[in-house]
Design an enzyme around this catalytic site. Sequence first.
Site, PDB file in Angstrom:
ATOM      1  CD  GLU A   1     -15.635  15.396  24.967  1.00  0.00           C
ATOM      2  OE1 GLU A   1     -14.532  15.875  24.731  1.00  0.00           O
ATOM      3  OE2 GLU A   1     -16.207  14.337  24.620  1.00  0.00           O
TER       4      GLU A   1
ATOM      5  N   GLY B   1      -6.519  18.839  21.092  1.00  0.00           N
ATOM      6  CA  GLY B   1      -5.215  19.638  21.008  1.00  0.00           C
ATOM      7  C   GLY B   1      -4.974  20.182  20.096  1.00  0.00           C
TER       8      GLY B   1
ATOM      9  CG  MET C   1      -7.972  10.646  21.220  1.00  0.00           C
ATOM     10  SD  MET C   1      -7.601  10.151  23.050  1.00  0.00           S
ATOM     11  CE  MET C   1      -7.646   8.501  22.546  1.00  0.00           C
ATOM     12  CD  GLU C   2     -13.039  10.738  21.308  1.00  0.00           C
ATOM     13  OE1 GLU C   2     -12.677  10.021  22.055  1.00  0.00           O
ATOM     14  OE2 GLU C   2     -13.066  11.793  20.964  1.00  0.00           O
TER      15      GLU C   2
ATOM     16  CG  ASP D   1      -4.237  19.392  25.070  1.00  0.00           C
ATOM     17  OD1 ASP D   1      -3.501  19.254  24.200  1.00  0.00           O
ATOM     18  OD2 ASP D   1      -5.428  18.932  25.174  1.00  0.00           O
TER      19      ASP D   1
END
Length: 230
Positions: free
Chosen positions: A13, A79, A173-174, A197
């Site tokens: 990333e 996602g 997640m961040e 996804d």
Amino acid sequence: MSKIGIIGAMELEVESHKAQMTVTNTTTRANMEFYEGVLGSANVVVVRCGIGKVNAAIGAQILCDCFGVTHIVNTGIAGSLCAEQNIGDMVVSSDVWHHDFDCMAFGYPMCRIPGMPQSFAADENMIALARQAAEQTGSAVRIGRIASGDQFVADQKLKDQIIERTQALCTEMEGAAIAQTAYRNGIPFVILRCISDKADNSAEMDYPSFEAMAAQRCAQVAIALANALN
């Protein structure tokens, strides 16, 4: 003069940023490498914080305390929680929620941290510039809520719960930890995500195939945004 902190969870990333910037100094803090330098016309500090909200908050706080950043950009993959959204589409945060924070036993709404707002709002100017940068990549772009939690979402039931709780466009997640850190420090921020996804039972198959493409596309937008802010 602006100094842009660019933070991503994984090496893929942030590798494009490091490859394209002129690095003037490298500093290690909390076992994270912070790369200072120039990216195009922008003064930047780039860091890979590691996966999860605690790592993200630590990295963002160090950007504020040790490097004097004026803006924070979080780049990465996510996602999808939106049926109309396809892999490769971009999401620019309007605001960010912690989808897994639960103090309901004490009378707080789900996702609300005591003493904090329910929602962490991104900077309006950064949103507008990020949208312009994303549109230049040819990607479909949406502005909306992003939901964060310490879970890789690969289950339809969990996906449905997050949608019901947050009405977010995507999950990762961040971002919420970075948004909360920026909020507490009075630093304008935006979260950029490219869909890798569908955050359902197909996620474990989709993610390995599309993560590199999604990360690269998001990096392009983050680089263009950094230069626009400068």
